[in-house]
Design a protein around this motif. Structure first.
Motif, short mmCIF file in Angstrom:
data_model
loop_
_atom_site.label_atom_id
_atom_site.label_comp_id
_atom_site.label_asym_id
_atom_site.label_seq_id
_atom_site.Cartn_x
_atom_site.Cartn_y
_atom_site.Cartn_z
N LYS A 37 0.80 -1.10 0.11
CA LYS A 37 0.06 -0.08 -0.05
C LYS A 37 0.93 1.32 0.02
O LYS A 37 1.69 1.50 0.86
CB LYS A 37 -0.83 -0.03 1.23
N LEU A 38 0.71 2.00 -1.22
CA LEU A 38 1.35 3.29 -0.98
C LEU A 38 0.54 4.53 -1.05
O LEU A 38 -0.33 4.47 -1.72
CB LEU A 38 2.30 3.34 -2.52
N ALA A 39 0.92 5.48 -0.17
CA ALA A 39 0.30 6.79 0.07
C ALA A 39 0.79 7.75 -0.93
O ALA A 39 1.96 7.97 -1.14
CB ALA A 39 0.46 7.12 1.44
N SER A 40 -0.24 8.47 -1.59
CA SER A 40 -0.14 9.79 -2.34
C SER A 40 -0.15 10.98 -1.64
O SER A 40 -1.30 11.08 -0.97
CB SER A 40 -0.85 9.39 -3.55
N GLN A 45 -4.41 9.80 -0.56
CA GLN A 45 -5.15 8.39 -0.75
C GLN A 45 -4.14 7.49 -0.41
O GLN A 45 -2.76 7.72 -0.96
CB GLN A 45 -5.85 8.24 -1.98
N SER A 46 -4.31 6.30 -0.33
CA SER A 46 -3.42 5.30 -0.36
C SER A 46 -3.88 4.36 -1.48
O SER A 46 -5.17 4.00 -1.73
CB SER A 46 -3.16 4.42 0.83
N TYR A 47 -2.78 3.57 -2.23
CA TYR A 47 -3.22 2.79 -3.42
C TYR A 47 -2.55 1.47 -3.12
O TYR A 47 -1.30 1.22 -2.69
CB TYR A 47 -2.74 3.42 -4.63
N SER A 48 -2.89 0.32 -3.42
CA SER A 48 -2.57 -0.93 -3.10
C SER A 48 -1.77 -1.58 -4.58
O SER A 48 -2.75 -1.47 -5.59
CB SER A 48 -3.62 -2.07 -2.97
#
Length: 98
Positions: A37-40, A45-48
């Motif tokens: 999971k990376l956060a922008s 937001q966070s994206y997987s």
């Protein structure tokens, strides 16, 4: 599910296993992928994403998801990563205009 990094496009490579008697048999070298999971920071937001361990180290070096993905080429990115890139670019342009 394809064995391909969503950020760098790294996929399986082909080579040989070489025995002690120098007999060569075909094999595949699979990339070391990890679901992360990376956060922008720009979008909040966070994206997987499924990325390679080398890409994760590069993200740390570049300073996070936003600087890496903005400079990345579209040919390397997956469809999901391209969508994130468009959203980040739009948000940064909106912040620059304000």
């Amino acid at each position: 599910m394809s064995r391909r990094c969503e950020l760098t496009g790294v996929g399986p490579m082909v080579g040989h296993s070489v025995s002690h008697s120098n007999i060569k048999t075909k094999r595949r070298f699979l990339p070391s992928l990890k679901k992360v999971k990376l956060a922008s920071e720009a979008l909040g937001q966070s994206y997987s994403l499924r990325i390679s361990n080398a890409a994760l180290r590069t993200l740390d070096f570049k300073g996070g998801l936003d600087p890496f993905i903005v400079k990345a080429k579209d040919e390397q990115l997956s469809v999901t990563a391209q969508r994130i890139k468009r959203q980040i670019k739009a948000k940064l342009a909106e912040q620059a205009a304000a």
